[in-house]
Design a protein around this motif. Structure first.
Motif, mmCIF file in Angstrom:
data_model
loop_
_atom_site.group_PDB
_atom_site.id
_atom_site.type_symbol
_atom_site.label_atom_id
_atom_site.label_comp_id
_atom_site.label_asym_id
_atom_site.label_seq_id
_atom_site.Cartn_x
_atom_site.Cartn_y
_atom_site.Cartn_z
ATOM 1 N N PHE A 94 58.706 41.307 33.531
ATOM 2 C CA PHE A 94 58.384 40.717 33.183
ATOM 3 C C PHE A 94 57.887 39.365 33.995
ATOM 4 O O PHE A 94 57.841 39.107 35.391
ATOM 5 C CB PHE A 94 60.042 39.406 33.387
ATOM 6 C CG PHE A 94 59.636 38.222 32.181
ATOM 7 C CD1 PHE A 94 60.303 38.741 30.504
ATOM 8 C CD2 PHE A 94 59.204 36.785 33.192
ATOM 9 C CE1 PHE A 94 59.760 36.531 30.161
ATOM 10 C CE2 PHE A 94 59.638 35.683 31.941
ATOM 11 C CZ PHE A 94 59.288 35.633 31.073
ATOM 12 N N CYS A 95 56.261 39.792 33.337
ATOM 13 C CA CYS A 95 55.638 38.754 34.134
ATOM 14 C C CYS A 95 55.309 36.941 33.662
ATOM 15 O O CYS A 95 54.506 37.408 32.485
ATOM 16 C CB CYS A 95 54.271 40.284 33.903
ATOM 17 S SG CYS A 95 53.808 41.367 34.809
ATOM 18 N N GLY A 96 55.562 36.590 34.687
ATOM 19 C CA GLY A 96 55.145 34.939 34.133
ATOM 20 C C GLY A 96 53.824 34.882 34.209
ATOM 21 O O GLY A 96 53.800 34.341 35.648
ATOM 22 N N THR A 97 52.547 34.684 33.117
ATOM 23 C CA THR A 97 51.695 34.017 33.297
ATOM 24 C C THR A 97 51.376 32.816 33.137
ATOM 25 O O THR A 97 51.982 32.403 32.739
ATOM 26 C CB THR A 97 50.566 34.937 32.222
ATOM 27 O OG1 THR A 97 51.086 34.994 31.261
ATOM 28 C CG2 THR A 97 50.565 36.550 33.156
ATOM 29 N N GLY A 98 50.427 32.036 34.125
ATOM 30 C CA GLY A 98 49.656 30.575 33.622
ATOM 31 C C GLY A 98 48.770 30.624 34.348
ATOM 32 O O GLY A 98 48.629 31.443 35.012
ATOM 33 N N ALA A 99 48.780 29.124 33.820
ATOM 34 C CA ALA A 99 47.551 28.374 34.094
ATOM 35 C C ALA A 99 47.925 27.566 35.711
ATOM 36 O O ALA A 99 48.371 27.076 35.743
ATOM 37 C CB ALA A 99 46.195 27.922 33.459
ATOM 38 N N LEU A 100 46.605 27.629 36.298
ATOM 39 C CA LEU A 100 46.950 26.085 37.212
ATOM 40 C C LEU A 100 45.800 25.476 37.069
ATOM 41 O O LEU A 100 45.166 25.655 37.574
ATOM 42 C CB LEU A 100 46.954 27.116 38.937
ATOM 43 C CG LEU A 100 47.720 28.439 39.419
ATOM 44 C CD1 LEU A 100 47.626 28.786 40.638
ATOM 45 C CD2 LEU A 100 48.977 27.202 39.276
#
Length: 120
Positions: free
Chosen positions: A89-95
């Protein structure tokens, strides 16, 4: 994969947070460019939550929202029932930063990889 000393085939599913269809395609291209076969093991939480035939979500949705909804409903349920044994599970997101945006700087991204295994 190198950091974890694992290969894609070690997982039933590799799940990203909010890449959407476009980001998922880009990720698959990057894996292919590195010579890593991920086959049909990759999915994205926003593509699990939204219906691309009726909703225009090419670039994904809210990373934390889509990740929470998909993990707590569909994915953990499949793990509990034994339909999945091991997922990455790779929680991706933008900073996002107002300062970076105002200075026309790139938006950095982040990804935390967590292995979740069924006890069945």
């Amino acid at each position: 994969m190198e950091d974890l000393h694992e290969a894609p085939e070690d997982y039933d599913l590799i799940v990203t947070g909010d890449l959407g269809m476009l980001g998922k395609q880009a990720l698959m291209y990057l894996f292919q460019k590195e010579g890593i076969s991920i086959g049909g093991r990759i999915t994205d939480c926003s593509t699990l939550v939204f219906d691309p035939t009726t909703q225009d979500v090419h670039a994904g949705g809210s990373g934390c929202g889509c990740s929470a909804i998909a993990l707590c409903s569909e994915l953990l349920g499949k793990l509990q029932k034994g339909k999945l044994k091991k997922i990455l599970f790779c929680g991706t997101g933008a900073l996002l930063s107002p300062t970076s945006t105002q200075q026309n700087l790139p938006i950095p991204g982040i990804c935390h990889a967590v292995c979740i295994e069924s006890r069945r």
